[in-house]
Design a protein around this motif. Sequence first.
Motif, PDB file in Angstrom:
ATOM      1  N   ILE B 120       7.555   2.766   3.394  1.00  0.00           N
ATOM      2  CA  ILE B 120       8.605   3.343   3.382  1.00  0.00           C
ATOM      3  C   ILE B 120       8.537   4.459   2.544  1.00  0.00           C
ATOM      4  N   GLN B 122       5.683   7.171   0.107  1.00  0.00           N
ATOM      5  CA  GLN B 122       4.376   7.745  -0.089  1.00  0.00           C
ATOM      6  C   GLN B 122       3.508   6.607  -0.628  1.00  0.00           C
ATOM      7  N   ALA B 125       2.626   4.040   1.250  1.00  0.00           N
ATOM      8  CA  ALA B 125       1.903   4.371   2.247  1.00  0.00           C
ATOM      9  C   ALA B 125       0.463   4.453   1.966  1.00  0.00           C
ATOM     10  N   ARG B 140      -0.457  11.115   8.028  1.00  0.00           N
ATOM     11  CA  ARG B 140       0.546  12.043   7.236  1.00  0.00           C
ATOM     12  C   ARG B 140       0.684  13.370   7.874  1.00  0.00           C
ATOM     13  N   LEU B 143       3.084  12.873  10.762  1.00  0.00           N
ATOM     14  CA  LEU B 143       4.508  12.497  10.225  1.00  0.00           C
ATOM     15  C   LEU B 143       5.295  13.859   9.912  1.00  0.00           C
ATOM     16  N   LEU B 188       7.554   2.458  14.752  1.00  0.00           N
ATOM     17  CA  LEU B 188       8.466   3.505  14.292  1.00  0.00           C
ATOM     18  C   LEU B 188       9.462   3.995  15.499  1.00  0.00           C
TER      19      LEU B 188
HETATM   20  C1  LIG Z   1       6.455   4.161   8.443  1.00  0.00           C
HETATM   21  C2  LIG Z   1       5.960   5.192   7.576  1.00  0.00           C
HETATM   22  C3  LIG Z   1       4.624   5.170   7.324  1.00  0.00           C
HETATM   23  C4  LIG Z   1       3.896   5.944   6.613  1.00  0.00           C
HETATM   24  N1  LIG Z   1       2.645   5.931   6.382  1.00  0.00           N
HETATM   25  C5  LIG Z   1       2.024   6.831   5.638  1.00  0.00           C
HETATM   26  C6  LIG Z   1       0.779   6.946   5.385  1.00  0.00           C
HETATM   27  O1  LIG Z   1      -0.012   5.903   5.762  1.00  0.00           O
HETATM   28  N2  LIG Z   1       0.194   7.738   4.776  1.00  0.00           N
HETATM   29  C7  LIG Z   1       0.685   8.838   4.379  1.00  0.00           C
HETATM   30  O2  LIG Z   1       0.155   9.746   3.512  1.00  0.00           O
HETATM   31  N3  LIG Z   1       1.991   9.005   4.561  1.00  0.00           N
HETATM   32  C8  LIG Z   1       2.650   8.154   5.141  1.00  0.00           C
HETATM   33  N4  LIG Z   1       3.925   8.247   5.445  1.00  0.00           N
HETATM   34  C9  LIG Z   1       4.724   9.310   4.999  1.00  0.00           C
HETATM   35  C10 LIG Z   1       5.031   9.449   3.631  1.00  0.00           C
HETATM   36  O3  LIG Z   1       5.665   8.256   3.110  1.00  0.00           O
HETATM   37  C11 LIG Z   1       5.545  10.786   3.200  1.00  0.00           C
HETATM   38  O4  LIG Z   1       6.879  10.670   3.978  1.00  0.00           O
HETATM   39  C12 LIG Z   1       4.898  11.925   3.720  1.00  0.00           C
HETATM   40  O5  LIG Z   1       3.479  11.942   3.273  1.00  0.00           O
HETATM   41  C13 LIG Z   1       5.398  13.303   3.381  1.00  0.00           C
HETATM   42  O6  LIG Z   1       5.545  13.297   1.892  1.00  0.00           O
HETATM   43  P1  LIG Z   1       6.128  14.804   0.992  1.00  0.00           P
HETATM   44  O7  LIG Z   1       5.695  14.344  -0.504  1.00  0.00           O
HETATM   45  O8  LIG Z   1       5.671  15.974   1.746  1.00  0.00           O
HETATM   46  O9  LIG Z   1       7.488  14.568   1.368  1.00  0.00           O
HETATM   47  P2  LIG Z   1       8.558  13.976   0.505  1.00  0.00           P
HETATM   48  O10 LIG Z   1       9.047  14.886  -0.733  1.00  0.00           O
HETATM   49  O11 LIG Z   1       8.217  12.443  -0.238  1.00  0.00           O
HETATM   50  O12 LIG Z   1       9.813  13.631   1.363  1.00  0.00           O
HETATM   51  C14 LIG Z   1      10.386  14.878   2.141  1.00  0.00           C
HETATM   52  C15 LIG Z   1      11.465  13.975   2.946  1.00  0.00           C
HETATM   53  O13 LIG Z   1      11.090  13.240   3.691  1.00  0.00           O
HETATM   54  C16 LIG Z   1      11.928  12.125   3.499  1.00  0.00           C
HETATM   55  N5  LIG Z   1      10.962  10.873   3.241  1.00  0.00           N
HETATM   56  C17 LIG Z   1      10.027  10.532   2.314  1.00  0.00           C
HETATM   57  N6  LIG Z   1       9.051   9.490   2.571  1.00  0.00           N
HETATM   58  C18 LIG Z   1       9.642   8.961   3.590  1.00  0.00           C
HETATM   59  C19 LIG Z   1       9.283   7.874   4.685  1.00  0.00           C
HETATM   60  N7  LIG Z   1       8.314   7.233   4.167  1.00  0.00           N
HETATM   61  N8  LIG Z   1      10.019   7.766   5.713  1.00  0.00           N
HETATM   62  C20 LIG Z   1      10.977   8.610   5.998  1.00  0.00           C
HETATM   63  N9  LIG Z   1      11.302   9.579   5.117  1.00  0.00           N
HETATM   64  C21 LIG Z   1      10.738   9.981   4.008  1.00  0.00           C
HETATM   65  C22 LIG Z   1      12.507  11.965   2.152  1.00  0.00           C
HETATM   66  O14 LIG Z   1      13.611  11.414   1.845  1.00  0.00           O
HETATM   67  C23 LIG Z   1      12.724  13.703   2.163  1.00  0.00           C
HETATM   68  O15 LIG Z   1      14.030  13.768   2.933  1.00  0.00           O
HETATM   69  C24 LIG Z   1       4.693   7.213   6.326  1.00  0.00           C
HETATM   70  C25 LIG Z   1       6.142   7.227   6.545  1.00  0.00           C
HETATM   71  C26 LIG Z   1       6.790   6.427   7.112  1.00  0.00           C
HETATM   72  C27 LIG Z   1       8.049   6.486   7.464  1.00  0.00           C
END
Ligand SMILES: Cc1cc2nc3c(=O)[nH]c(=O)nc-3n(C[C@H](O)[C@H](O)[C@H](O)COP(=O)(O)OP(=O)(O)OC[C@H]3O[C@@H](n4cnc5c(N)ncnc54)[C@H](O)[C@@H]3O)c2cc1C
Lengths: 207, 442
Positions: B120, B122, B125, B140, B143, B188
Amino acid sequence: MATVKVTEQKVILCGEYGVGKTSIFRRFANNTFVASSDRKSTLGLDNIDKEYVVEDRRIRLQLWDTGGMERVASVTSSYYKFAEAAILVFALDNSTSFHLLSQHLLDIVTYAENAKIFLCGNKSDLESVAPQVTDVEMEQFCEQCHNLISGIYKTSCKTGEGINEMFEDIAQHLVEANRSRMELHEMDKDRFKISYIDEAADPSCLC
Amino acid sequence: MNEEYDAIVLGTGLKECILSGMLSVSGKRVLHIDRNKYYGGESASITPLEDLFGKFKAPSPDESYGRGRDWNVDLIPKFLMANGLLVKLLIHTGVTRYLEFKSVEGSYVYKSGKISKVPIDQQEALSSDLMGLFEKRRFRSFLMWVQNMQEDDPKTWDGFDPFNNNMSALYNKFSLDKNTQDFTGHALALYRDDDYISQIAILTIRRIKLYSDSLARYGKSPYLYPMYGLGELPQGFARLSAIYGGTYMLDKPIDEIVIKDGKVVGVRSGDETAQCKQVFCDPTYVPDRVKKVGQVIRCICLMDHPIPSTSDALSTQIIIPQKQVGRNSDIYVSLVSHTHQVAAKGWFIAMVSTTVETKNPEVEIKPGLDLLGPIKQKFISISDYMVPVDDGLNSQIFISTSYDATTHFETTCLDVLDIFKRATGEEFDFNKVKHELGDEDQ
Ligand SMILES: Cc1cc2nc3c(=O)[nH]c(=O)nc-3n(C[C@H](O)[C@H](O)[C@H](O)COP(=O)(O)OP(=O)(O)OC[C@H]3O[C@@H](n4cnc5c(N)ncnc54)[C@H](O)[C@@H]3O)c2cc1C
Ligand SMILES: Nc1nc2c(ncn2[C@@H]2O[C@H](COP(=O)(O)OP(=O)(O)O)[C@@H](O)[C@H]2O)c(=O)[nH]1
Ligand SMILES: [Mg+2]
């Protein structure tokens, strides 16, 4: 004055169709009475909040009406959930509505386990014209219920008599229950005094 | 009963109750009837526990189960998507005020014989064993592409047109492997089979967005569950209907739906007939206007412990993607417990369900049952999945489909909105309700 958010206490009306639950609801909501059995006039009204002050404590009674479901069907069990108080209503000129109270009482203790229960004989204006239920019978009913009933009232929605007094007393009971439950402060030795804050000027009120 | 109505609704399952509420709110005169003594039909939560045992003809529960009326057991397991259609309907109609919800603690997915938490954030993940390091990186980027893309702004599409390419092409763009596709499509996007892969990508993208928007609302999982069980939902909508003038009758057998010149004119019970212009009902009231297209098996399991390997969660969902166990449709496991006021202290209710594919459905759910640990009591039911063969446009009889094997209410709401539109010729106007109810705190 009412700027501090006070938690609402859900109060439900229970009893047979036609005993005056909606009329009590209407008196509570906007202090009116509709003589005809025009059920449509409360359409869309779900529950109403009103604030009471018991000595220094504010309390919001949130009154719920059945929506007329009891007419042919039964009221949903979810109506009872989260209720802090239940008003068991019958009509003083209708002994059947009195004798059917035990069924409603059973529903209350089943679905609203922690609710305080109050007994209300409505249509007291008709008591002298067509008396059907006596004070003694009401008292006997309470005794049979092993003190499940926290208060007895007689009201008339037609004249408005007894309505405010009933809600003020219920407010007091709920404040006391909360007080002992939460043990927030030491119990006051003095008697509680209640005054009702008039919200008629409040624009958020419906009507 | 001998009166005239705009609409008569038969059955008090969730779909019929939502419809009844929507019709009453729209100013229609509604009569709502159920042949049962209780509200909810198949969507009811059974209470007390003795009634559940009785329903499945089992001997009464012993005292280890605690007080019978502390139990409210659903017959159909489902969760609400926090940002989904049902929540929107609940908020706009004000029915939320009758209910309290808890966020489901975690969602798990089955891979190679064991379960892993659906990450749920990073951090989760990164430590997840669902995929290897390089695959994680690719996933990543996938997504982030999904999160950034706006349907109405091709500049955000990064050269991939999601309306004219299928999902398989999108997976290829990011080089996602089969396991990741399984995870994405089933855990998902919550698809039940793999048909989506050949459909246009935007459909799947919307579902992944729904998942992450729902997750963003409460954090632990995208799912919500109501206190006292799902049976509270139809009751809430029934109350809405009643408040807006709907009349309720329970325990009323329906003997005939009266038709004249191919059009419905009333409903008869004994020698009483209520007249109406339209009828809304579930398939059980009109066996001659529906057909069976499949079966769903559901197994209710009462347990005195949480599901192993779920960090003792008091509520969870586990998705077993079809391919992982050599099937064509997913197996779902859901768990709720005493914390939701649906079981006595210390008790848990797990439900394993799937679409039936063989002559021996009990064997089909075994991979789900095997995850649960010791089970104190099992109740298995197999129900037909019925769909209407009459769209109601001529007969004015509008029939809902049976509840499918999905674990959330999106399809339920789509069916309801579709029926409403077919019957009234217009979309349901959410704004009609809200302000009239004088509700301050929303
Ligand atoms: C089911 C699932 C599995 C995932 N598996 C992986 C993985 O294996 N490897 C990987 O690198 N990333 C994975 N992610 C994605 C990861 O959690 C981050 O959302 C993504 O890497 C973007 O990170 P960021 O720092 O750019 O954004 P952030 O600044 O963390 O978030 C940007 C926006 O996305 C939202 N957000 C953040 N994390 C999530 C999330 N997990 N689900 C939904 N919304 C989110 C926040 O609320 C915000 O609005 C997964 C996400 C989901 C939903
Ligand atoms: N005389 C008299 N009539 C009343 C009183 N309260 C209600 N009524 C009448 O009794 C009928 C039923 O009242 P209603 O509030 O709809 O009952 P409900 O079915 O319990 O909600 C209506 O015609 C009311 O006008 C009362 O105190 N005195
Ligand atoms: Mg009424």
